[in-house]
Write an enzyme that holds these catalytic residues in place. Structure first.
Site, mmCIF file in Angstrom:
data_model
loop_
_atom_site.group_PDB
_atom_site.id
_atom_site.type_symbol
_atom_site.label_atom_id
_atom_site.label_comp_id
_atom_site.label_asym_id
_atom_site.label_seq_id
_atom_site.Cartn_x
_atom_site.Cartn_y
_atom_site.Cartn_z
ATOM 1 N N ASP A 411 26.061 -96.029 -13.911
ATOM 2 C CA ASP A 411 27.274 -95.378 -14.811
ATOM 3 C C ASP A 411 25.668 -94.126 -15.392
ATOM 4 O OD1 ASP A 411 29.040 -93.973 -15.605
ATOM 5 O OD2 ASP A 411 29.901 -95.552 -16.363
ATOM 6 N N GLU A 466 41.030 -94.317 -16.532
ATOM 7 C CA GLU A 466 40.384 -94.258 -17.951
ATOM 8 C C GLU A 466 41.045 -93.404 -18.627
ATOM 9 O OE1 GLU A 466 36.106 -94.710 -16.803
ATOM 10 O OE2 GLU A 466 35.429 -92.153 -17.396
#
Length: 659
Positions: A411, A466
């Site tokens: 990430d 998200e």
């Protein structure tokens, strides 16, 4: 790999007299509908038409090198090569098992050791530069222009505009539906960008085979009807920062784009062309143009679904231990996954101390978690921030591979300059050596890396679920745009699966107990509609166990398929896709905030009788998003089904032969 190839090679040699004149070269798509024309004079320009309608007006292309040489200025053609290629690509972990690769190619070989390679497919066109120079070259700029004949509407995703670096972004921005002339002049957007032409034609601009070179952004061109490529210069200085110090921020960039091998292919510049919007739902251009697999043995690469912890904030209930980032909680996730046929669990951020990757927090016994998961037939994935992994890549890959980890979710890269693109390739190659799969988050759009390294099983580069934790974004609108635009580039880790579902009036952004916008069936349909070889279940196991019918459907949907058929759709309004695995079909359809009725033609089914497990929006789904109806009915290829979707709704089905 089976290849059925027909090559027709024609070599044309031009005399010095003919080279002194402007030269025009034309290739057509195999079906004869698309014309790709190149004019070589003082510059190189290319243009595209479909059925005599102009798609791309004459547009200049060039590549500038540090020594002052500009490939494309006063070029001289040495010779040309033409070929027709018809291949069948055995796809790996894709939306279909075989990709038909049929195109006409023109290669213009120029003096000064470079070439321009152009391809015409039935679904679009592409071109790339090739150089055959000794040693290393430094590319200072690239001219990639896309001129249109009118001020057409576009779907343009602006990059963030932070003070430090416009090229450092999450690649999750929304699409502005605006005329080309209204694109802001002082910023950039990222590909794919979609342009609406007259007569229902769409043109999508993106790239493929991006390696050791910066990714292509797009910005307003010189005229009001044009776009042009823009590229992040090479990073010279970086500082650690961002979320928990996991990112690397560029503080100084070079005056060049890339230092690279003098003999190489450069990335493909692509224009995907459709007459009907639904054609965009099932396009293979990026996959076809990517480099073939560099992994000989792919038998160990097994994508699938994953029980995910972060979105639901570890909020399980009804247990006799404190829920959170600890060994007991992950054993609970493992039990849930094993009981429901979910192949993996993921330990997202928090299992390791901040900024670290080779240690765990005291509450986590990673070896025990992996051993317990193995005894249940469940794989374990680990999340990692970019910078800690980049700094200790070799050690981390060795340690976690030996421990039995199946893959890493990486990430916060948030860049696509040459240095970052090189990181993707280095990590992909080294992870493959250790038999580790990868899911790139905080990532630029796919450009075919998943074909070159099939252990790369997903990418973010999308404004996924998200964001409902903190945003009031219009998700049903966005959900009905991205399968026609972002999904053209490749798979996307949108992370669906919310079991709390709300209409527009009732939705609230709640970080720790999130809900989705739209209906329950909208969420179920996304597992069919969105390409995601590694697909997460965003909600928590307790909620899934309270909804066994929905959970059983999600668990039954494969993540890779043998066949895909685009059924119907319109950008920003609705989309419907059918996918086949073996002899079982899966259908998913969604709508924006408008209620909708469509007719589903079942003629894609083979002969015979089938049974369908159908999930549809309930009568009261517009009021209560969790309302749905499950039914089982017999159907055949002769049938047509009327699908009714509530605002923000969906429709999903599993169809299998009657024994």
């Amino acid at each position: 790999m089976k290849k059925l190839q027909h090559l027709s090679l024609l070599l044309f040699l031009y005399t010095s007299i003919s080279l002194a004149q402007n030269s025009k070269f034309v290739i057509q798509s195999p079906d004869g509908e698309i014309n790709l024309e190149v004019n070589v004079g003082e510059q190189i320009t290319w243009s595209v038409s479909k059925n005599n309608q102009q798609v791309i007006m004459p547009s200049v292309v060039s590549l500038a090198l540090e020594n002052g040489e500009i490939l494309g200025r006063k070029p001289k053609v040495v010779n040309t090569e033409e070929e027709e290629v018809s291949n069948s690509i055995d796809a790996i972990n894709y939306k279909k098992d075989v990709v038909k690769d049929h195109y006409n190619q023109l290669k213009l070989n120029f003096e000064d050791d470079f070439a321009l390679i152009l391809r015409a497919y039935d679904s679009g066109v592409a071109y790339r530069f090739f150089t055959s120079k000794n040693g290393e070259v430094t590319v200072t700029s690239e001219e990639a222009n896309f001129n249109f004949s009118g001020d057409y509407m576009s779907y343009f995703p602006y990059a963030n505009d932070p003070a430090h670096d416009v090229y450092q972004i999450s690649f999750e921005n929304l699409y502005e539906h605006i005329p080309l002339s209204e694109i802001k002049k002082d910023t950039v957007g990222f590909a794919p960008v979609l342009v609406e032409l007259p007569g229902g034609i769409k043109a999508a601009i993106t790239e493929a085979d991006l390696e050791s070179y910066p990714g292509m952004f797009l910005k307003a061109g010189e005229s009001k009807n044009s776009l042009k490529g823009d590229f992040a210069p090479y990073p010279l200085e970086e500082v650690q920062g961002g979320h928990n110090g996991l990112q690397s921020y560029v503080t100084k960039r070079a005056e060049y784009l890339a230092k690279t091998s003098g003999t190489r292919n450069f990335p493909w510049r692509i224009v995907i062309i459709s007459e009907e919007d639904k054609e965009l739902l099932n396009n293979d251009m990026v996959y076809k143009l990517a480099s073939p697999s560099r992994i000989k043995d792919v038998s160990w690469i097994k994508p699938g679904k994953v029980a995910w912890d972060w979105w639901n904030d570890w909020n399980i209930s009804g247990v006799d231990f404190p829920a959170g980032i600890n060994t007991q909680t992950y054993k609970y996730y493992i039990d849930f996954a094993a009981d429901n046929g979910i192949e993996n669990i993921l330990l997202d951020e928090g299992w390791a101390p901040k900024g670290e990757i080779l240690n765990t927090i005291p509450e986590i016994d990673l070896e025990e978690i992996i051993s317990y998961a193995g005894s249940k037939g469940v794989g374990v994935w680990l999340w990692s921030g970019y910078l800690p992994l980049a700094q200790q890549m070799d050690k981390a890959l060795e340690v976690y591979s030996q421990m039995g980890v199946k893959g890493l979710k990486v990430d916060f890269m948030n860049r696509d300059d040459q240095a970052m693109v090189d990181f993707y390739y280095e990590l992909s190659e080294k992870a493959a050596r250790h038999k580790l799969m990868l899911d790139f988050h905080g990532a630029y759009k796919p450009t075919g890396l998943q074909r070159t390294y099939p252990n790369v099983v997903n990418f973010e580069g999308v404004r996924g679920l998200e964001n409902v934790k903190w945003s009031n974004t219009d998700f049903p609108l966005y959900d009905t745009r991205i399968p026609f635009i972002r999904m053209l580039a490749g798979p996307m880790d949108y992370t669906p699966g919310a079991m709390k579902n709300a209409n527009k009036a009732n939705f609230r952004a709640v970080n720790s107990a999130p809900m989705s916008q739209g209906t329950r069936v909208h969420q179920l349909a996304l597992y069919v509609l969105y390409e995601a070889p590694f697909n997460m279940l965003a909600d928590n196991p307790t909620n899934y166990m309270d909804e066994p019918e929905s959970t059983a459907f999600i668990a039954s949907v494969p993540t890779v398929f043998d066949e895909t058929i685009a059924l119907d759709g319109k950008v920003g309004e609705f989309a419907a896709i059918a996918r086949r695995k073996g002899n079982t079909w899966y259908v998913g359809a969604i709508t924006n905030w408008d209620s909708r009725k469509i007719n589903l033609d079942l003629s894609f089914l083979p002969e015979g009788e089938f049974e369908a497990i159908i999930f549809k929006d309930g009568v009261n789904a517009a009021r209560e998003g969790t309302d749905y109806k499950r039914e089982v009915k017999h159907i055949s290829a002769d049938d047509q089904l009327e699908i009714r979707m509530a605002p923000g709704g969906g429709w999903a089905a599993k169809i299998y032969p009657v024994k």
